[in-house]
Write an enzyme that holds these catalytic residues in place. Structure first.
Site, PDB file in Angstrom:
ATOM      1  N   ASP A 183       7.686 -58.865 -80.634  1.00 13.95           N
ATOM      2  CA  ASP A 183       6.917 -59.316 -79.288  1.00 13.95           C
ATOM      3  C   ASP A 183       8.122 -61.268 -80.252  1.00 13.95           C
ATOM      4  O   ASP A 183       7.961 -61.940 -79.412  1.00 13.95           O
ATOM      5  CB  ASP A 183       5.507 -59.895 -79.703  1.00 13.95           C
ATOM      6  CG  ASP A 183       4.420 -58.646 -79.288  1.00 13.95           C
ATOM      7  OD1 ASP A 183       4.967 -58.762 -77.713  1.00 13.95           O
ATOM      8  OD2 ASP A 183       3.919 -58.474 -79.703  1.00 13.95           O
ATOM      9  N   LEU A 184       8.472 -61.278 -81.281  1.00 15.52           N
ATOM     10  CA  LEU A 184       9.335 -62.018 -82.375  1.00 15.52           C
ATOM     11  C   LEU A 184      10.353 -62.569 -81.154  1.00 15.52           C
ATOM     12  O   LEU A 184      10.746 -63.877 -80.755  1.00 15.52           O
ATOM     13  CB  LEU A 184       8.552 -62.382 -83.279  1.00 15.52           C
ATOM     14  CG  LEU A 184       7.294 -62.412 -83.895  1.00 15.52           C
ATOM     15  CD1 LEU A 184       7.069 -62.633 -85.368  1.00 15.52           C
ATOM     16  CD2 LEU A 184       6.433 -63.579 -82.937  1.00 15.52           C
TER      17      LEU A 184
END
Length: 410
Positions: A183-184
């Site tokens: 995600d990051l």
């Protein structure tokens, strides 16, 4: 629109972002923009974004409007609660978009189009608009993946993009990376892409569609496996705590935990062997180059490990710190006690509605000499800024009450 947060000016002050994202990737992307001063208007369902239900919750929190998960990545944002399935709710959204610079969403492909507020519709009302989509497998506008309709979370992106396949203690034990890098990393790349598109729009007056796939971002992060396969015909697997091309480079045992040591360059290797009290290893032609040491990786790792295992992390730090590339493997308790973290203001304290206490979240790592960067305000309550944002968009109090009575806003 006036920034109702009344914050210190940042490099992106004046940039208006309409944020339709949820979970981690999208909110982290827009958080990065907000940390630099952008006005981020978070559009939530009337009952709030789903991650408000995720903990951990403060022990004395009487409201439970959100927990630590939501607090960490939704700071510096305004919350407007809209029902985008309601005709009047969509009208409000379109009115906000007319004055926006950026729209960010991370729904599955086609959701916004089915609501009647997809890219083409919004671009027709705001020629300069940058529209960013962050999905598991991208948007068909840029390249139709066979997985376009698959739902995706961090662990899926980690697995398919290659990072799990090269992580683990041995070839038979792949491991998920601890933080949600699936995600990051896409979030960071999206923030970069958005600002590149905003730069183009400022120069040309023309916005565009920005498309980021979580799978693609993980593949880009694992760039090494592509050239290893192309140049050397390798199919890299889990690499343990070392490096396939550099030695010594990785984790080594201490008597009370683990440390990292990285000495691929000869000057560092010579200094390390002197500190170890074995300068003859530095002069030994079997270990005289990074290539030679990598070929004898097992021997080199064993020699350094035998030396490090007899010493504590603090002892090793006193010997190696500032001399060769070294770092202890820290727990969060170690990090919070580290003077570096305090000196760099890497932990921010924020208020929490419903609790009498303040809580810590990670701050932005970006430091700029002229503009503020980082946490200024806590995460918002659901719809906390609906009235203020709509008023600044030109709605009268009576209009707002009519919309609320129709359940188009909250």
């Amino acid at each position: 629109m006036t920034d109702t947060l009344q914050r210190a000016p940042g490099a992106l002050t004046g940039l208006k972002v309409i944020d339709l994202t949820q979970m981690l990737a999208g909110p982290f992307c827009t958080m990065m923009l907000g940390d630099q001063g952008a006005t981020v208007i978070k559009i939530e369902p009337l009952d709030g974004e789903p991650t408000r239900l995720f903990g951990p919750f403060a022990a004395d929190d009487q409201l439970k409007s959100f927990g630590g998960y939501f607090q960490s990545v939704n700071r510096n944002k305004l919350s407007v609660a809209l029902d985008l399935k309601h005709a009047q709710g969509r009208e409000v959204f379109l009115r906000l978009v007319q004055e926006a610079d950026v729209v960010v969403e991370n729904f599955r492909a086609g959701v916004m189009d089915r609501l009647g507020i997809g890219y083409e519709t919004l671009a027709a009302t705001n020629r300069k608009l940058v529209y960013a989509a962050l999905r598991g497998f991208g948007d068909p506008r840029s390249g139709a993946s066979p997985y376009v309709d698959w739902p995706a979370f961090d662990v899926v992106a980690q697995a398919m993009g290659g990072i799990i396949g090269i992580t683990g203690p041995d070839a038979d034990t792949p491991l998920k990376i601890g933080p949600g890098v699936g995600d990051l990393v896409p979030a960071m790349m999206s923030a970069f892409a958005i600002l590149a598109a905003v730069r183009h729009a400022d120069k040309t007056g023309e916005g565009q569609f920005v498309d980021l796939a979580m799978y693609d971002s993980m593949l880009a992060l694992c760039e090494r496996i592509i050239y290893q396969h192309s140049y050397a015909g390798q199919v890299p697997g889990p690499e343990g705590n070392g490096h396939p091309l550099l030695c010594p480079f990785g984790l080594f045992p201490a008597s009370d935990g683990w440390v990292t040591i990285a000495c691929p360059r000869e000057n560092f290797w010579l200094l390390l062997t002197e500190i170890m009290g074995q300068p003859e290893l530095g002069r030994d032609p079997r270990y005289g180059s990074n290539e030679a040491r990598t070929a004898r990786k097992g021997e080199v790792v064993a020699l350094v490990s035998e030396w490090s295992a007899r010493r504590s992390k603090a002892e090793i730090q006193s010997l190696l710190g500032g001399r060769v590339p070294f770092g202890p493997v820290n727990t969060v308790a170690d990090i919070l006690a580290d003077p570096h973290v305090a000196a760099r203001s890497m932990v921010a304290e924020v208020d929490h509605p419903g609790s009498a206490h303040r809580y810590s979240i990670a701050n932005s790592p970006i430091r700029m000499s002229k503009t503020f960067s980082g946490v200024q305000t806590r995460s918002p309550l659901t719809g906390e800024h609906t009235d203020a944002v709509l008023a600044e968009a030109g709605y009268k109090p009576s209009d707002i009450e009519t919309l609320r009575a129709a359940c188009a806003i909250a």
